[in-house]
Design a protein around this motif. Sequence first.
Motif, PDB file in Angstrom:
ATOM      1  N   LYS A   8      38.265 -68.115 -38.372  1.00 56.75           N
ATOM      2  CA  LYS A   8      37.483 -66.902 -38.618  1.00 56.75           C
ATOM      3  C   LYS A   8      38.409 -65.702 -38.781  1.00 56.75           C
ATOM      4  CE  LYS A   8      33.991 -63.899 -36.513  1.00 56.75           C
ATOM      5  NZ  LYS A   8      33.135 -63.659 -35.313  1.00 56.75           N
ATOM      6  N   MET A   9      38.115 -64.860 -39.797  1.00 52.61           N
ATOM      7  CA  MET A   9      38.880 -63.642 -39.975  1.00 52.61           C
ATOM      8  C   MET A   9      38.391 -62.597 -38.984  1.00 52.61           C
ATOM      9  SD  MET A   9      39.561 -61.310 -43.368  1.00 52.61           S
ATOM     10  CE  MET A   9      37.918 -60.565 -43.357  1.00 52.61           C
ATOM     11  N   LEU A  10      39.305 -62.044 -38.180  1.00 48.03           N
ATOM     12  CA  LEU A  10      38.952 -61.097 -37.131  1.00 48.03           C
ATOM     13  C   LEU A  10      39.064 -59.652 -37.592  1.00 48.03           C
ATOM     14  CD1 LEU A  10      40.849 -62.801 -34.170  1.00 48.03           C
ATOM     15  CD2 LEU A  10      38.435 -63.065 -34.809  1.00 48.03           C
ATOM     16  N   ALA A  11      40.005 -59.367 -38.469  1.00 50.43           N
ATOM     17  CA  ALA A  11      40.200 -57.988 -38.923  1.00 50.43           C
ATOM     18  C   ALA A  11      40.920 -57.999 -40.257  1.00 50.43           C
ATOM     19  CB  ALA A  11      40.994 -57.190 -37.907  1.00 50.43           C
ATOM     20  N   GLU A  12      40.697 -56.951 -41.041  1.00 48.30           N
ATOM     21  CA  GLU A  12      41.349 -56.799 -42.336  1.00 48.30           C
ATOM     22  C   GLU A  12      41.796 -55.352 -42.495  1.00 48.30           C
ATOM     23  OE1 GLU A  12      40.515 -57.618 -47.100  1.00 48.30           O
ATOM     24  OE2 GLU A  12      38.867 -57.675 -45.649  1.00 48.30           O
ATOM     25  N   LEU A  13      43.067 -55.172 -42.814  1.00 48.63           N
ATOM     26  CA  LEU A  13      43.639 -53.845 -43.009  1.00 48.63           C
ATOM     27  C   LEU A  13      43.996 -53.679 -44.475  1.00 48.63           C
ATOM     28  CD1 LEU A  13      45.999 -53.846 -39.905  1.00 48.63           C
ATOM     29  CD2 LEU A  13      43.849 -52.599 -40.129  1.00 48.63           C
ATOM     30  N   GLU A  14      43.504 -52.634 -45.096  1.00 51.45           N
ATOM     31  CA  GLU A  14      43.760 -52.377 -46.510  1.00 51.45           C
ATOM     32  C   GLU A  14      44.696 -51.180 -46.659  1.00 51.45           C
ATOM     33  OE1 GLU A  14      40.220 -51.984 -48.766  1.00 51.45           O
ATOM     34  OE2 GLU A  14      39.453 -53.977 -48.251  1.00 51.45           O
ATOM     35  N   TYR A  15      45.674 -51.338 -47.548  1.00 47.73           N
ATOM     36  CA  TYR A  15      46.650 -50.287 -47.800  1.00 47.73           C
ATOM     37  C   TYR A  15      46.704 -50.003 -49.296  1.00 47.73           C
ATOM     38  CZ  TYR A  15      48.258 -51.586 -43.119  1.00 47.73           C
ATOM     39  OH  TYR A  15      48.332 -51.882 -41.790  1.00 47.73           O
ATOM     40  N   GLY A  16      47.349 -48.902 -49.635  1.00 48.55           N
ATOM     41  CA  GLY A  16      47.487 -48.542 -51.049  1.00 48.55           C
ATOM     42  C   GLY A  16      48.731 -49.095 -51.686  1.00 48.55           C
ATOM     43  N   SER A  17      49.489 -49.919 -50.936  1.00 49.52           N
ATOM     44  CA  SER A  17      50.706 -50.521 -51.483  1.00 49.52           C
ATOM     45  C   SER A  17      50.940 -51.870 -50.824  1.00 49.52           C
ATOM     46  CB  SER A  17      51.908 -49.596 -51.249  1.00 49.52           C
ATOM     47  OG  SER A  17      52.146 -49.428 -49.875  1.00 49.52           O
ATOM     48  N   ALA A  18      51.948 -52.575 -51.312  1.00 47.52           N
ATOM     49  CA  ALA A  18      52.233 -53.920 -50.815  1.00 47.52           C
ATOM     50  C   ALA A  18      52.715 -53.890 -49.363  1.00 47.52           C
ATOM     51  CB  ALA A  18      53.299 -54.582 -51.693  1.00 47.52           C
ATOM     52  N   ILE A  19      52.354 -54.942 -48.620  1.00 47.77           N
ATOM     53  CA  ILE A  19      52.830 -55.140 -47.251  1.00 47.77           C
ATOM     54  C   ILE A  19      53.995 -56.119 -47.305  1.00 47.77           C
ATOM     55  CG2 ILE A  19      52.211 -55.839 -44.922  1.00 47.77           C
ATOM     56  CD1 ILE A  19      50.731 -53.397 -45.946  1.00 47.77           C
ATOM     57  N   ARG A  20      55.174 -55.663 -46.870  1.00 48.26           N
ATOM     58  CA  ARG A  20      56.366 -56.503 -46.955  1.00 48.26           C
ATOM     59  C   ARG A  20      56.596 -57.352 -45.715  1.00 48.26           C
ATOM     60  NH1 ARG A  20      57.267 -57.364 -52.076  1.00 48.26           N
ATOM     61  NH2 ARG A  20      56.988 -55.410 -53.227  1.00 48.26           N
ATOM     62  N   THR A  21      56.130 -56.888 -44.562  1.00 48.64           N
ATOM     63  CA  THR A  21      56.363 -57.649 -43.340  1.00 48.64           C
ATOM     64  C   THR A  21      55.288 -57.315 -42.322  1.00 48.64           C
ATOM     65  OG1 THR A  21      58.034 -58.223 -41.674  1.00 48.64           O
ATOM     66  CG2 THR A  21      57.859 -55.899 -42.276  1.00 48.64           C
ATOM     67  N   CYS A  22      55.045 -58.244 -41.407  1.00 43.68           N
ATOM     68  CA  CYS A  22      54.089 -58.025 -40.327  1.00 43.68           C
ATOM     69  C   CYS A  22      54.434 -58.976 -39.194  1.00 43.68           C
ATOM     70  CB  CYS A  22      52.652 -58.243 -40.796  1.00 43.68           C
ATOM     71  SG  CYS A  22      52.298 -59.900 -41.387  1.00 43.68           S
ATOM     72  N   GLY A  23      53.960 -58.676 -37.990  1.00 43.32           N
ATOM     73  CA  GLY A  23      54.277 -59.570 -36.884  1.00 43.32           C
ATOM     74  C   GLY A  23      53.672 -59.128 -35.574  1.00 43.32           C
ATOM     75  N   PHE A  24      53.453 -60.102 -34.692  1.00 42.41           N
ATOM     76  CA  PHE A  24      52.963 -59.832 -33.344  1.00 42.41           C
ATOM     77  C   PHE A  24      54.113 -59.428 -32.431  1.00 42.41           C
ATOM     78  CE2 PHE A  24      49.242 -62.301 -34.650  1.00 42.41           C
ATOM     79  CZ  PHE A  24      48.216 -61.621 -34.010  1.00 42.41           C
ATOM     80  N   SER A  25      53.808 -58.581 -31.450  1.00 46.44           N
ATOM     81  CA  SER A  25      54.780 -58.210 -30.437  1.00 46.44           C
ATOM     82  C   SER A  25      54.995 -59.369 -29.472  1.00 46.44           C
ATOM     83  CB  SER A  25      54.290 -56.974 -29.664  1.00 46.44           C
ATOM     84  OG  SER A  25      53.095 -57.284 -28.956  1.00 46.44           O
TER      85      SER A  25
END
Length: 248
Positions: A8-25
């Motif tokens: 299940k998708m829990l959340a969606e974040l939309e930006y005006g440009s590409a996302i190059r990296t992401c990660g959990f703490s």
Amino acid sequence: MWDLETGKMLAELEYGSAIRTCGFSFSGNNIMTSTDRTMGKSCEIQFYDIRDGSQLQNNEPYQRLSSPDSKVTSAVWSNLDKELISGHDNGAVCLWDLKTGDILQEVEEHRKGVNDIQLNRTGQLFVTASKDTTAKLFNATTLQYLKTYKTDRPVNSASISPLKEHICLGGGQEAMDVTTTSARVGKFETKFFHMIFEEEFARFKGHFGPINSVAFHPDGKSCSTGGEDGFVKINYFDSQYFEFEFEV
């Protein structure tokens, strides 16, 4: 953000440009994302506390860091969530203090962009992968440069074994040139180096496009590779790998 157990998708974040990296703490309570420079905006790193649903729902991060001089192409949390290590398109590697938002240290050991950063099991070391055809080992606390692993193709990803003093890395010819080249010429192998002696001791094939991601399993007995060809491959090491002793 997804629930891996249910899909299940829990959340969606939309930006005006590409996302190059992401990660959990390290704690798993926070996430980090970075955006490109575009439409007159500078490159930014955003931080969200996933326990606060309004931050994700309204796309309102609790902290933003701006990187106006170069684009963030990779990043990892460090020092038990107190710091962030970022790699940039100009080859720089930066260490951020997340309490103050300041850059504590910056090094420029790479000549071209940093594609990937991965910590070792203890978080004391990290390895970078770069378009300049090298991977490099650093101290995660001081950003002191330690070792270089040289290849003859852009390196897209590198990982440190949790079991042995080994580095695996993958890359290959630029994706835009793959259609005009064979897998043999494109050099799409996964390569293994001794972490201390910087010598390549093994490689294996399996992809017919650039390798974009590599990762050791937490038990060190296998590794996975993801390629431009659309395949993710899990590679289990045979008994000879565990019996192998590197000779100087």
